[in-house]
Scaffold this active site. Sequence first.
Site, mmCIF file in Angstrom:
data_model
loop_
_atom_site.group_PDB
_atom_site.id
_atom_site.type_symbol
_atom_site.label_atom_id
_atom_site.label_comp_id
_atom_site.label_asym_id
_atom_site.label_seq_id
_atom_site.Cartn_x
_atom_site.Cartn_y
_atom_site.Cartn_z
ATOM 1 N N ASP A 1 1.041 -1.220 -0.092
ATOM 2 C CA ASP A 1 -0.166 0.081 -0.178
ATOM 3 C C ASP A 1 0.941 1.298 -0.024
ATOM 4 O O ASP A 1 1.993 1.246 0.153
ATOM 5 C CB ASP A 1 -0.773 0.027 1.319
ATOM 6 C CG ASP A 1 -2.272 -0.204 1.290
ATOM 7 O OD1 ASP A 1 -2.755 -0.505 0.083
ATOM 8 O OD2 ASP A 1 -3.153 -0.346 1.876
ATOM 9 N N LYS B 1 -3.797 3.133 -3.307
ATOM 10 C CA LYS B 1 -5.206 3.559 -3.569
ATOM 11 C C LYS B 1 -5.655 4.753 -2.849
ATOM 12 O O LYS B 1 -5.276 5.065 -1.460
ATOM 13 C CB LYS B 1 -6.089 2.247 -3.208
ATOM 14 C CG LYS B 1 -7.510 2.300 -3.718
ATOM 15 C CD LYS B 1 -8.336 1.207 -3.005
ATOM 16 C CE LYS B 1 -8.668 1.636 -1.514
ATOM 17 N NZ LYS B 1 -9.095 2.759 -1.437
ATOM 18 N N MET C 1 -8.211 9.566 8.498
ATOM 19 C CA MET C 1 -8.444 10.235 7.030
ATOM 20 C C MET C 1 -9.179 11.628 7.304
ATOM 21 O O MET C 1 -10.223 12.006 6.562
ATOM 22 C CB MET C 1 -9.365 9.381 6.294
ATOM 23 C CG MET C 1 -8.472 8.080 5.694
ATOM 24 S SD MET C 1 -9.505 6.929 4.705
ATOM 25 C CE MET C 1 -10.168 6.041 6.343
HETATM 26 N N1 SAH Z 1 -5.445 0.486 8.106
HETATM 27 C C1 SAH Z 1 -4.788 1.623 8.613
HETATM 28 C C2 SAH Z 1 -5.744 2.796 8.290
HETATM 29 C C3 SAH Z 1 -5.689 3.223 6.772
HETATM 30 S S1 SAH Z 1 -6.762 4.415 6.335
HETATM 31 C C4 SAH Z 1 -4.481 1.576 10.108
HETATM 32 O O1 SAH Z 1 -5.137 0.497 10.899
HETATM 33 O O2 SAH Z 1 -3.731 2.635 10.741
HETATM 34 C C5 SAH Z 1 -5.440 5.796 6.323
HETATM 35 C C6 SAH Z 1 -5.240 6.496 7.436
HETATM 36 O O3 SAH Z 1 -4.581 6.108 8.722
HETATM 37 C C7 SAH Z 1 -4.643 7.728 7.083
HETATM 38 O O4 SAH Z 1 -5.284 8.774 6.461
HETATM 39 C C8 SAH Z 1 -3.983 8.458 8.566
HETATM 40 O O5 SAH Z 1 -5.470 8.970 9.333
HETATM 41 C C9 SAH Z 1 -3.928 7.149 9.287
HETATM 42 N N2 SAH Z 1 -2.771 6.735 9.427
HETATM 43 C C10 SAH Z 1 -2.430 5.700 8.748
HETATM 44 N N3 SAH Z 1 -0.633 5.726 9.324
HETATM 45 C C11 SAH Z 1 -0.539 6.790 9.828
HETATM 46 C C12 SAH Z 1 0.720 7.343 10.386
HETATM 47 N N4 SAH Z 1 1.894 6.877 10.472
HETATM 48 N N5 SAH Z 1 0.343 8.427 11.183
HETATM 49 C C13 SAH Z 1 -0.662 9.220 11.218
HETATM 50 N N6 SAH Z 1 -1.932 8.724 10.640
HETATM 51 C C14 SAH Z 1 -1.617 7.538 9.917
#
Ligand code: SAH
Length: 241
Positions: A34, A56, A167
């Site tokens: 991803d 995506k 998000m």
């Molecule tokens: N499956 C992922 C979330 C995917 S949606 C999880 O469990 O973390 C993508 C969102 O996740 C981003 O827009 C942000 O809000 C958050 N995100 C993912 N990695 C991040 C990071 N290292 N720091 C801050 N926000 C993060």
Amino acid sequence: MGKVYLVGAGPGDPELITVKGARVLERADVVIYDRLINPKILEFAKNAKELVYLGKWHGQSEKQEEINKMLVEKARRHDVVVRLKGGDPFVFGRGGEECEILRRAGIEYEIVPGITSAIAGPAYAGIPVTHRNYASSLAIVTGHKKEDSALDLQDIFRAVDTVSILMGVSNLEDIVRQALEAGLPPETPIVAIENATRENQRVIKGTLSDFPEKARKENLRPPAVIVVGKVCNLHEKLRWI
Ligand code: SAH
């Protein structure tokens, strides 16, 4: 016919992948990863013949179809296919949809859960999402607007002590407005953790009344986790980075 592993890579720090996830990566023939994957995590995939980047973006359904097709195709040609996703594959990661596709195609799969940014992000800012004195409930929500969403943020703000929003950066003003309209006091603390658990992690803290302006001034950018609730006040006391 091979097997597909849906693996959570964790939020960014390459050591925040599970032992199981790292071991599966070591055995992978193909890795399809991803957008939010730290490239350092791909170093676990020592034996992979192919590393395929397939990001995506919001609402790009053609892209999701492409991913689905590729998963099926790769599983037909290789033994161990890893679908590597940021955080946890089942937390806003479309992991469920990909499982449905694999099931329909008769392809075996396994889920390796990951550490979600929704909880680890706040933890890396010294914010426990629950605390006996301040919060006994947690909601993880998307801040991304979707017309067909049944989600009413205001109801959630009224009912839940800590709200962890993924998000949400582009929709920040609306989120804050909804929190205020739900009746949360303007001095309610709110924190954004940008690039959580990575070397460039940044924490921005404010209150519902001053946060949108603060975030603008500080140029808050995705990816970020936004946390609303009393536990945010523990940031000053418990921060460890
Ligand atoms: N499956 C992922 C979330 C995917 S949606 C999880 O469990 O973390 C993508 C969102 O996740 C981003 O827009 C942000 O809000 C958050 N995100 C993912 N990695 C991040 C990071 N290292 N720091 C801050 N926000 C993060």
